[in-house]
Every structure is written in structure tokens, then in C-alpha cells.
Scaffold this motif. Structure first.
Motif, PDB file in Angstrom:
ATOM      1  N   PHE A  56      24.106  46.653  14.218  1.00 62.29           N
ATOM      2  CA  PHE A  56      22.876  45.905  14.454  1.00 62.29           C
ATOM      3  C   PHE A  56      22.212  46.302  15.770  1.00 62.29           C
ATOM      4  O   PHE A  56      21.108  45.855  16.061  1.00 62.29           O
ATOM      5  CB  PHE A  56      23.156  44.395  14.457  1.00 62.29           C
ATOM      6  CG  PHE A  56      23.574  43.863  13.118  1.00 62.29           C
ATOM      7  CD1 PHE A  56      22.646  43.684  12.108  1.00 62.29           C
ATOM      8  CD2 PHE A  56      24.899  43.561  12.857  1.00 62.29           C
ATOM      9  CE1 PHE A  56      23.027  43.199  10.860  1.00 62.29           C
ATOM     10  CE2 PHE A  56      25.293  43.070  11.620  1.00 62.29           C
ATOM     11  CZ  PHE A  56      24.352  42.894  10.620  1.00 62.29           C
ATOM     12  N   GLY A  98      17.677  47.972  10.185  1.00 61.56           N
ATOM     13  CA  GLY A  98      16.792  46.884  10.578  1.00 61.56           C
ATOM     14  C   GLY A  98      15.503  47.353  11.205  1.00 61.56           C
ATOM     15  O   GLY A  98      14.556  46.578  11.333  1.00 61.56           O
ATOM     16  N   HIS A 132      11.567  45.752   4.681  1.00 63.67           N
ATOM     17  CA  HIS A 132      12.123  45.148   5.894  1.00 63.67           C
ATOM     18  C   HIS A 132      11.860  43.644   5.926  1.00 63.67           C
ATOM     19  O   HIS A 132      12.754  42.849   6.233  1.00 63.67           O
ATOM     20  CB  HIS A 132      11.509  45.803   7.139  1.00 63.67           C
ATOM     21  CG  HIS A 132      12.130  47.109   7.500  1.00 63.67           C
ATOM     22  ND1 HIS A 132      13.463  47.226   7.837  1.00 63.67           N
ATOM     23  CD2 HIS A 132      11.603  48.368   7.594  1.00 63.67           C
ATOM     24  CE1 HIS A 132      13.736  48.503   8.108  1.00 63.67           C
ATOM     25  NE2 HIS A 132      12.632  49.207   7.977  1.00 63.67           N
ATOM     26  N   ARG A 159      18.231  45.062   6.147  1.00 64.60           N
ATOM     27  CA  ARG A 159      18.839  44.607   7.398  1.00 64.60           C
ATOM     28  C   ARG A 159      20.360  44.640   7.357  1.00 64.60           C
ATOM     29  O   ARG A 159      21.018  45.083   8.291  1.00 64.60           O
ATOM     30  CB  ARG A 159      18.359  43.170   7.702  1.00 64.60           C
ATOM     31  CG  ARG A 159      18.874  42.615   9.013  1.00 64.60           C
ATOM     32  CD  ARG A 159      18.356  43.413  10.191  1.00 64.60           C
ATOM     33  NE  ARG A 159      18.849  42.916  11.454  1.00 64.60           N
ATOM     34  CZ  ARG A 159      18.691  43.540  12.603  1.00 64.60           C
ATOM     35  NH1 ARG A 159      18.050  44.692  12.645  1.00 64.60           N
ATOM     36  NH2 ARG A 159      19.160  43.036  13.723  1.00 64.60           N
TER      37      ARG A 159
END
Length: 292
Positions: free
Chosen positions: A57, A118, A146, A152
Motif C-alpha cells: 500500500f 492504488g 480506481h 486497490r
């Protein structure tokens, strides 16, 4: 539509649910490895792997992993000068900060684009040659992925599945050697060679089913997986159309149909396709009130 109001849709939820068996198999592999290395704390290896996956992330990690995975490259100065205004126009229409995303160029020669992770959006060189309205329509579709949460969690799921995927590839390579191992036992008789080959094949198939349980149900789940992906494409089309790019999308789909000489698919091909037929996408947009 603003980025703040975007929520994961059914396609995003299905992608996570359908990944659960492979993720579970992957964590079980790590647990077995932990049991061999450190029996009292066998759970530490799968737990550590899951926690370490949180680095996916981090934007810098995403921008390192995805180009390696998909073979993307950074845009040249000239490509960036063409790409940036269109991307900023799309993000302004959506009410999101375009600078939080990273733009890449896919090395494919096809007319295509995709969203990943992401913050990643990539277009092919052929897409860059489109006029600005058409390029914006394609970018709006990718932004739609997205905003709908389709991408994500994908990189994190990829990380969790990695041990099972790697072991699966190794087992498939081992499977190629099974006939040769069977022949090595031919000196003990044909029946022995056949028995060894069968037992090895069954063992490999059992291991593959353990690592990826979906393999056993692939004929049934293939259409479900494809359907979930098509839902995501329809949703991304709808986002782009709501941002004002409906006519451009419909025109692009018609151009794709003309360039490919038609868009007819047999029933089974439609069921297993991850992308809807362009005629279906046009119809879906028109049913929503958008016109080309």
C-alpha cells in the motif's frame, strides 16, 4: 462523482471473495514451512507474511513492483506532455487529485490502457496517438476502476497469493518430469513404470488442488470469475460516462468494432470473456441514457 464518495462495488467484493481459497492455501504453505522451521510458533511465518504485505500500500513499493510485473515504463517527456493534460482534465471532472496517481506507458502496441494498485494508470503508445477527447475517455474509464475499488486491494492479494503461486509453478515444472521418471522405472516392468507415473501424477494434482482449490471447480467458476470482471468493466464505463465521456466511449467502441471487422462472439466465448463485447458495452451505456 467525487473520489471521496467512491465505494468498492460488487466486482471488487467478488474479486476478494474468489481469492480467499488461494490466499488460504498460500498461508497454509507458509504455516507448514513454519512448522518445520519453528514448531512452537508456526503461525509467525504466515502472520508475518500477511503483515509484510502491507508495504504494497506504500506508493513507492507499488511503483517499484508494478512496472516489473506488467512491463511498464516511464513516459518520455513528449509522451508526458500529451498524457498529463488529458489526465488532469479527467481528474478535474471527477473531483480527485490527479497528482496522487502515477502515469506509465505500456509496451504493448494494442489500443489499450489499464489501472492497477492504488495509484497506477498505464496507457499503450497506440492510445497516446488518439485525439485528446478519446484519450480522456479511456483515462476516465481507468479512473473509474480506481474509484470503484477494483484495483486497490489487488496488489495486496497478489502478495498473499505469491507463495502458493510460486509453489504451483514449481509443481507444474516437476509435472513435466513425471513421464521421464516413469520411464526410468521401465527396467522393472511396464506395470511398475505406469504405477509410478500414475502415483506421481496423483500426488502433484493433489498438491495443486491444495494450493489452488479453484482448480477443481475451474469449469464452473470460470464463468463466475469472468462475469465479475465484466461487471467491473461496465462500472468503469458508467463512471466515465457520468464524468461526461459517454459519447466518446461509444464512438471508441464503434471504432474498435469497425477495426476488428465485427464483434460477434459465441455464447461460451461471451461467458468466459473478462471484457464485455463492445456491442454490449454500447447497449449498456445507451440503456443508461447516454448517446454516441
Amino acid at each position: 462523482m467525487s473520489g471521496d464518495r467512491a465505494r468498492p462495488d460488487l466486482s471488487a467484493a467478488l474479486a476478494v471473495v474468489l481469492a480467499v481459497p488461494v490466499v488460504a492455501g498460500s498461508l497454509l504453505v507458509l504455516a507448514v514451512a513454519g512448522k518445520l522451521v519453528w514448531p512452537p510458533y508456526f503461525w509467525a511465518l504466515p502472520a508475518g507474511w500477511a503483515l509484510l504485505g502491507g508495504i504494497t500500500f506504500v506508493p513507492a513499493v507499488e511503483h517499484f513492483l508494478l512496472p516489473l510485473t506488467f512491463g511498464m515504463r516511464q513516459p518520455t517527456t513528449r509522451e508526458l506532455a500529451r498524457l498529463t493534460p488529458s489526465w488532469q482534465a479527467v481528474c478535474a471532472a471527477a473531483g480527485v487529485d490527479g497528482d496522487r496517481y502515477r502515469l506509465w506507458v505500456d509496451r504493448s502496441r494494442e489500443l489499450n490502457a489499464f489501472a492497477a494498485g492504488g495509484r497506477t494508470v498505464a496507457v499503450t503508445r497506440t492510445a497516446l496517438e488518439l485525439p485528446p477527447p478519446s484519450l480522456e475517455a479511456i483515462l476516465a474509464h481507468e479512473l473509474g476502476h480506481h474509484l470503484a475499488g477494483h484495483t486497490r486491494i489487488s496488489l495486496y492479494v497478489w502478495w498473499l497469493e505469491l507463495p502458493a503461486r510460486l509453489l504451483t509453478r514449481l509443481l507444474r515444472l516437476v509435472a513435466l518430469a513425471v513421464p521421464y521418471v516413469g520411464r526410468a522405472f521401465a527396467a522393472f516392468g511396464r506395470s511398475v513404470a505406469v504405477l509410478v507415473t500414475v502415483l506421481l501424477s496423483l500426488g502433484i494434482l493433489t498438491a495443486l488442488a491444495f494450493l489452488d482449490p479453484w482448480l477443481l471447480l475451474a469449469p464452473l467458476l470460470g464463468p463466475v470469475l469472468a462475469w465479475s470482471k465484466r461487471l467491473g468493466e461496465y462500472r468503469a464505463d458508467l463512471v466515465a460516462a457520468r464524468l461526461g465521456y459517454g459519447p466518446e466511449l461509444i464512438s471508441l467502441f464503434r471504432e474498435w468494432i469497425r477495426a476488428s471487422g465485427g464483434d460477434e462472439r459465441r455464447m461460451w466465448a461471451r461467458l468466459l470473456a473478462g471484457h464485455p463485447a463492445h456491442v454490449d458495452r454500447i447497449k449498456r451505456l445507451k440503456d443508461r441514457g447516454f448517446r454516441g
